[in-house]
Scaffold this motif. Structure first.
Motif, PDB file in Angstrom:
ATOM      1  N   CYS A 155      -0.198   3.114   3.964  1.00 43.39           N
ATOM      2  CA  CYS A 155       0.430   3.134   5.108  1.00 43.39           C
ATOM      3  C   CYS A 155       1.036   2.371   4.155  1.00 43.39           C
ATOM      4  N   CYS A 173       0.793  -1.342  -0.343  1.00 39.92           N
ATOM      5  CA  CYS A 173      -0.098   0.661   0.054  1.00 39.92           C
ATOM      6  C   CYS A 173       1.067   1.467  -0.153  1.00 39.92           C
ATOM      7  N   CYS A 215      -6.470   0.897   5.728  1.00 43.49           N
ATOM      8  CA  CYS A 215      -6.080   1.329   5.360  1.00 43.49           C
ATOM      9  C   CYS A 215      -7.691   1.704   5.617  1.00 43.49           C
TER      10      CYS A 215
HETATM   11 ZN    ZN Z   1      -2.635   0.772   3.276  1.00 46.14          ZN
END
Ligand code: ZN
Length: 378
Positions: free
Chosen positions: A185, A182, A237
């Protein structure tokens, strides 16, 4: 888990499909006559060639009607002594009916007929009929990459001894680790997967031609950003976010099959062939091609990533009407041969290089499968 987007593994890797052209009855008859004609021609050629040239197991396979693809793929299997070492240890099915439908057994019979050394070429008809039981159609022009996978899976499925299945896996399987990270994050997922060929795109994401085999390999292992409609769901997220998708090389096998994706759907509804010039060398060192980041292997594994070209399956013609032949370097003699159905002749490395391709010669010969061998088996 990061949820993968709906699309296939990588957008830049287009799937190869060749239109299958079924022959009409008349064409089949013509081909039978052609085979007959070829046989007499071959008998004449034997005296021209001299049997001495062919004594080392470089034996042709008759074209039984559009079987040039099958013949080329079979030669690549049967000239590979690592493969035949496994094939010779299979369990022979007890009953004739089982033997008739057993792919590894029929391959072994064909190999033995080829190696009895009395003929310049033999007919693969029994094996072709056996394959037709498993929906590998007769008298149809196949796609060599697809046929290689089909044959390999049939052989694996029908080999009864677990130790042989394991050896077959070891001989051909490429192991990679797929990473999804990701970009919002720190969330990351890893997944181990294996494949039998490295399917290399010949064009980059801007449809620019890649210049060399090394460039194709580098592009294949290049991380890709998954944005817009390719975004993935990130658990951390709690929404769809941009991800970075990358692939790390974990293990390379003794026999490495590289598939040059020369058949493309891009820019048109029809499949077209990419005939442009793409050089490849006799030696391939993956340590010189990939960055440290693109590998997930220890020093011992990486030390074995030195390869030497063993075979080239070449395609000439167009997608709908083409011909295959195989250039193979005999492992016992270290000499190159060209296997063109029943015609087998010694060739030089310069002849093999003719399969690099040429953008202006759409009917010219182009390498389609490259089979490399480890220089120093572990
Ligand atoms: Zn994430």
């Amino acid at each position: 888990m990061g949820q993968r987007s709906g699309r296939q593994k990588r957008s830049k890797k287009l799937e190869p499909v060749l239109s299958e052209t079924m022959m009409t009855e008349a064409e089949v008859r013509n081909d039978k006559e052609e085979v007959k004609e070829m046989k007499t021609k071959d008998q004449r050629l034997t005296s021209v060639f001299g049997v001495a040239d062919l004594k080392n197991g470089a034996i042709g396979l008759y074209n039984i009607g559009q079987s040039c693809c099958l013949n080329s793929v079979l030669q690549v299997f049967l000239m590979n002594t690592h493969f035949t070492g496994i094939l010779r240890r299979i369990t022979v099915p007890p009953y004739p009916a089982q033997q008739k439908n057993d792919v590894p057994y029929q391959m072994l019979l064909l190999l033995e007929e080829m190696q009895c050394g009395k003929q310049k070429a033999v007919s693969p008809i029994a094996l072709a009929c056996c394959l037709s039981v498993y929906r590998v159609k007769l008298f149809v022009q196949h796609d060599a990459a697809h046929l290689f996978l089909t044959l390999w899976n049939l052989i694996k499925r029908q080999m009864k001894k677990p130790e042989l299945v394991e050896e077959l896996n070891d001989l051909y399987t490429i192991c990679v680790q797929e990473h999804l990270a990701c970009q919002k994050c720190s969330f990351e997922t890893k997944r181990n997967s294996s494949m039998l060929t490295l399917p290399l795109p010949l064009l980059d994401s801007n449809s620019h031609m890649l210049k060399t085999l090394e460039a194709c390999l580098q592009y294949f292992f290049l991380p890709e950003e998954l944005t817009d409609h390719n975004m993935c769901f990130c658990e951390q997220c709690g929404r769809k976010t941009p991800f970075l998708q990358s692939m790390k090389l974990v293990h390379l096998p003794q026999t490495l099959t590289i598939h040059l994706k020369r058949f493309s759907f891009e820019k048109s509804a029809y499949i077209h062939k990419l005939s442009h010039y793409l050089p490849f060398s006799e030696d391939l060192d993956f340590n010189a091609i990939l960055t440290e980041n693109q590998c997930q292997a220890d020093d011992k594994e990486k030390a074995a990533w030195q390869y030497e070209l063993f075979a080239v399956v070449a395609h000439s013609g167009s997608t709908s009407c083409g011909h295959y032949c195989a250039y193979i370097r005999s492992l016992t003699e270290c000499k190159w041969y060209c296997f063109n159905d029943s015609e087998v002749c010694k060739v030089s490395w310069d002849d093999v290089k003719c399969t690099y391709g040429h953008s202006k010669l759409h009917w010219g010969e182009t390498a389609y499968l490259l089979i490399y061998m480890k220089k120093h088996p572990q």
